[in-house]
Design a protein around this motif. Structure first.
Motif, PDB file in Angstrom:
ATOM      1  N   ASN A 161     -16.480   0.632 -20.537  1.00  0.00           N
ATOM      2  CA  ASN A 161     -15.879   0.098 -21.763  1.00  0.00           C
ATOM      3  C   ASN A 161     -14.796  -0.902 -21.374  1.00  0.00           C
ATOM      4  N   ASN A 162     -13.974  -1.284 -22.336  1.00  0.00           N
ATOM      5  CA  ASN A 162     -12.998  -2.348 -22.095  1.00  0.00           C
ATOM      6  C   ASN A 162     -11.613  -1.833 -21.706  1.00  0.00           C
ATOM      7  N   SER A 163     -11.543  -0.668 -21.082  1.00  0.00           N
ATOM      8  CA  SER A 163     -10.261  -0.191 -20.562  1.00  0.00           C
ATOM      9  C   SER A 163     -10.496   0.659 -19.322  1.00  0.00           C
ATOM     10  N   VAL A 164      -9.537   0.619 -18.417  1.00  0.00           N
ATOM     11  CA  VAL A 164      -9.618   1.385 -17.182  1.00  0.00           C
ATOM     12  C   VAL A 164      -8.196   1.687 -16.722  1.00  0.00           C
ATOM     13  N   THR A 165      -8.015   2.849 -16.084  1.00  0.00           N
ATOM     14  CA  THR A 165      -6.704   3.271 -15.601  1.00  0.00           C
ATOM     15  C   THR A 165      -6.778   3.553 -14.106  1.00  0.00           C
ATOM     16  N   LEU A 166      -5.755   3.129 -13.366  1.00  0.00           N
ATOM     17  CA  LEU A 166      -5.685   3.374 -11.937  1.00  0.00           C
ATOM     18  C   LEU A 166      -4.406   4.124 -11.598  1.00  0.00           C
ATOM     19  N   LYS A 167      -4.502   5.014 -10.627  1.00  0.00           N
ATOM     20  CA  LYS A 167      -3.329   5.738 -10.128  1.00  0.00           C
ATOM     21  C   LYS A 167      -3.278   5.568  -8.618  1.00  0.00           C
ATOM     22  N   PHE A 168      -2.212   4.930  -8.133  1.00  0.00           N
ATOM     23  CA  PHE A 168      -2.027   4.710  -6.693  1.00  0.00           C
ATOM     24  C   PHE A 168      -1.108   5.803  -6.161  1.00  0.00           C
ATOM     25  N   HIS A 169      -1.665   6.640  -5.290  1.00  0.00           N
ATOM     26  CA  HIS A 169      -0.909   7.759  -4.717  1.00  0.00           C
ATOM     27  C   HIS A 169      -0.681   7.514  -3.229  1.00  0.00           C
ATOM     28  N   THR A 170       0.550   7.761  -2.760  1.00  0.00           N
ATOM     29  CA  THR A 170       0.845   7.711  -1.329  1.00  0.00           C
ATOM     30  C   THR A 170       1.589   8.975  -0.929  1.00  0.00           C
ATOM     31  N   ASP A 171       1.413   9.361   0.326  1.00  0.00           N
ATOM     32  CA  ASP A 171       2.082  10.572   0.803  1.00  0.00           C
ATOM     33  C   ASP A 171       3.452  10.218   1.380  1.00  0.00           C
ATOM     34  N   ARG A 172       3.999  11.099   2.215  1.00  0.00           N
ATOM     35  CA  ARG A 172       5.378  10.955   2.665  1.00  0.00           C
ATOM     36  C   ARG A 172       5.544  10.196   3.971  1.00  0.00           C
ATOM     37  N   SER A 173       4.459   9.698   4.533  1.00  0.00           N
ATOM     38  CA  SER A 173       4.581   9.007   5.811  1.00  0.00           C
ATOM     39  C   SER A 173       3.508   7.948   5.972  1.00  0.00           C
ATOM     40  N   ILE A 174       3.801   6.956   6.781  1.00  0.00           N
ATOM     41  CA  ILE A 174       2.891   5.885   7.209  1.00  0.00           C
ATOM     42  C   ILE A 174       2.492   4.996   6.020  1.00  0.00           C
ATOM     43  N   THR A 175       2.817   3.715   6.137  1.00  0.00           N
ATOM     44  CA  THR A 175       2.405   2.744   5.135  1.00  0.00           C
ATOM     45  C   THR A 175       1.721   1.570   5.815  1.00  0.00           C
ATOM     46  N   ASN A 176       1.168   0.685   5.007  1.00  0.00           N
ATOM     47  CA  ASN A 176       0.497  -0.503   5.522  1.00  0.00           C
ATOM     48  C   ASN A 176       0.749  -1.639   4.537  1.00  0.00           C
ATOM     49  N   LYS A 177      -0.012  -2.701   4.623  1.00  0.00           N
ATOM     50  CA  LYS A 177       0.226  -3.860   3.761  1.00  0.00           C
ATOM     51  C   LYS A 177      -0.117  -3.573   2.300  1.00  0.00           C
ATOM     52  N   GLY A 178      -1.087  -2.684   2.059  1.00  0.00           N
ATOM     53  CA  GLY A 178      -1.443  -2.372   0.673  1.00  0.00           C
ATOM     54  C   GLY A 178      -2.728  -3.042   0.236  1.00  0.00           C
ATOM     55  N   TRP A 179      -2.822  -3.342  -1.058  1.00  0.00           N
ATOM     56  CA  TRP A 179      -4.088  -3.849  -1.591  1.00  0.00           C
ATOM     57  C   TRP A 179      -3.876  -4.915  -2.670  1.00  0.00           C
ATOM     58  N   LEU A 180      -4.921  -5.731  -2.805  1.00  0.00           N
ATOM     59  CA  LEU A 180      -5.023  -6.709  -3.887  1.00  0.00           C
ATOM     60  C   LEU A 180      -6.263  -6.357  -4.704  1.00  0.00           C
ATOM     61  N   LEU A 181      -6.073  -6.148  -5.998  1.00  0.00           N
ATOM     62  CA  LEU A 181      -7.177  -5.814  -6.897  1.00  0.00           C
ATOM     63  C   LEU A 181      -7.483  -7.018  -7.779  1.00  0.00           C
ATOM     64  N   LYS A 182      -8.747  -7.419  -7.775  1.00  0.00           N
ATOM     65  CA  LYS A 182      -9.208  -8.469  -8.677  1.00  0.00           C
ATOM     66  C   LYS A 182     -10.097  -7.823  -9.747  1.00  0.00           C
ATOM     67  N   TRP A 183      -9.778  -8.063 -11.016  1.00  0.00           N
ATOM     68  CA  TRP A 183     -10.586  -7.484 -12.088  1.00  0.00           C
ATOM     69  C   TRP A 183     -11.118  -8.588 -13.000  1.00  0.00           C
ATOM     70  N   ASN A 184     -12.301  -8.329 -13.546  1.00  0.00           N
ATOM     71  CA  ASN A 184     -12.953  -9.270 -14.457  1.00  0.00           C
ATOM     72  C   ASN A 184     -13.592  -8.526 -15.611  1.00  0.00           C
ATOM     73  N   ALA A 185     -13.563  -9.129 -16.775  1.00  0.00           N
ATOM     74  CA  ALA A 185     -14.230  -8.579 -17.952  1.00  0.00           C
ATOM     75  C   ALA A 185     -15.621  -9.191 -18.076  1.00  0.00           C
ATOM     76  N   LYS A 186     -16.618  -8.342 -18.219  1.00  0.00           N
ATOM     77  CA  LYS A 186     -17.999  -8.792 -18.360  1.00  0.00           C
ATOM     78  C   LYS A 186     -18.527  -8.416 -19.745  1.00  0.00           C
ATOM     79  N   SER A 187     -19.431  -9.236 -20.252  1.00  0.00           N
ATOM     80  CA  SER A 187     -19.990  -8.978 -21.575  1.00  0.00           C
ATOM     81  C   SER A 187     -20.738  -7.662 -21.611  1.00  0.00           C
ATOM     82  N   ASN A 188     -20.481  -6.890 -22.660  1.00  0.00           N
ATOM     83  CA  ASN A 188     -21.180  -5.621 -22.848  1.00  0.00           C
ATOM     84  C   ASN A 188     -22.216  -5.737 -23.958  1.00  0.00           C
TER      85      ASN A 188
END
Length: 381
Positions: free
Chosen positions: A242-269
């Motif tokens: 459908n036309n909605s989405v939810t994301l939850k980014f969870h990290t623990d107590r140690s070690i990190t990195n550069k992270g992420w880039l999310l690209k999203w697009n809406a497509k005809s339904n």
């Protein structure tokens, strides 16, 4: 030589710390720790242990206690140069003579200074001079308070990305592309125009495997069905229903990195229009009323092998340049097979004979100015 190497090493550590520590994440006067992802402050005034908890609460934080080795490492650096030893939120239980943090955990013996814990008191401070570490202190002693609070690293969970007039966008993890932070549970909600679904692609995706991850939910909050998790990094592309989405980014107590880039697009339904046989009619959605914004309607016309498709459009009115009917001489829509890009108010009448037995058309509109669209028909030839 050794002195030169040591000086270079200390310069590197200092430089790295300056680059990654972001005190802008904290309230004025507080210091941010990359090791713990918390903000810290030591009070200017001194007080007995009994007043420290309420003092920290008045600042929007809690009193500090040590539960992890990297927090102990941070404490050693953070308290260097302090004139007085700040209180820690740890006390001795007189019934078993053991030391307990407020959460019931007990500290490692290596976190105590030399000769500690002594019988000098039932509360503890952090000794900032060598040998550094925790030190038993009488609870009535007058020492500064040390407080911590979680900074505003995550975006406002009520923020909505996208909207009814937005078909694409980018979202990044906090701190990207330098590093994300520990102890995160960040929420992101994306919405797109009606009659669309959302595609998600993480690229790049650089996080600690399995313990730091993004959970994806098929709806406007986390109560909706799960679409999956990036925990193994084996799947980094997702689609909502459908036309909605939810994301939850969870990290623990140690070690990190550069992270992420999310690209999203809406497509005809919108279901495609599929026609075959000897002929038929086709129209833009809602015709002769105005089509909707952000429409993507597919048309598939097929005749028997060896025959051609004769397409005629006898009425056509769209927003010029922005609302377009693409015509392809094939059953797919690669750009090399496009034979027409119809738009505006000077198209009809329009006629074309395909070279193959398949014709594909795609009607796409933007978010402003809707018109009546088009009417057409086709026959076998």
């Amino acid at each position: 030589m050794l002195a030169t190497l040591l000086t270079s090493f200390l310069f590197f550590v200092s430089t790295f710390s300056d680059v990654t520590a972001d005190n802008s994440l904290c309230p004025s006067g507080w210091s941010f720790s990359n090791e713990t992802s918390y903000c810290y402050i030591v009070s200017d005034r001194y007080m007995p242990f009994s007043e420290t908890s309420s003092y920290c609460q008045s600042l929007g934080g809690t009193q500090v206690f040590i539960s992890l080795s990297y927090e102990f490492t941070f404490m050693k650096t953070f308290t260097q140069g302090l004139f007085a030893q700040p209180w820690l939120s740890i006390t001795r239980d007189p019934t078993d003579n053991k030391w307990y943090n407020p959460d019931g955990t007990t500290p490692f013996i290596s976190w105590w200074s030399t000769g500690e814990p002594s019988l000098n008191g039932d509360c503890a401070t952090f000794k900032s001079t060598d040998p550094q570490g925790m030190k038993a202190t009488p609870c009535w002693s007058i020492q500064p308070a040390m407080c911590k609070q979680m900074p505003a690293i995550c975006p406002d969970p009520k923020k909505i990305y996208g909207g009814q007039y937005t078909r694409s966008g980018n979202i990044t993890s906090p701190g990207y592309p330098v590093q994300y932070y520990n102890n995160l549970d960040c929420l992101y909600t994306i919405t797109s125009p009606n009659k669309t679904y959302i595609t998600l692609t993480f690229n790049p995706y650089l996080v600690e495997g399995y313990v730091d991850y993004v959970l994806i939910y098929d709806g406007p909050d986390t109560t909706y069905p799960s679409l999956g998790s990036t925990s193994s990094a084996l799947k980094l592309e997702y689609e909502s229903t459908n036309n909605s989405v939810t994301l939850k980014f969870h990290t623990d107590r140690s070690i990190t990195n550069k992270g992420w880039l999310l690209k999203w697009n809406a497509k005809s339904n919108t279901p495609p229009v599929i026609q075959s046989g000897n002929g038929g009619n086709f129209t833009s959605p809602n015709y002769p009323n105005d089509y909707d914004s952000y429409t993507e309607q597919m048309f598939y016309l097929t005749v028997a092998d060896g025959f051609q498709v004769n397409v005629t459009i006898d009425d056509f009115l769209t927003e010029n340049r922005f609302d377009v009917l693409e015509v392809y001489d094939n059953y797919t829509i690669p750009g090399v097979n496009m034979i027409a890009n119809l738009t505006g108010d000077s198209i009809a009448p329009w006629n074309w004979l395909s070279q193959s037995s398949h014709v594909t058309m795609r009607f796409r509109t933007d978010g402003s100015v809707q018109k009546r669209g088009f009417h057409g028909y086709w026959t076998i030839q």
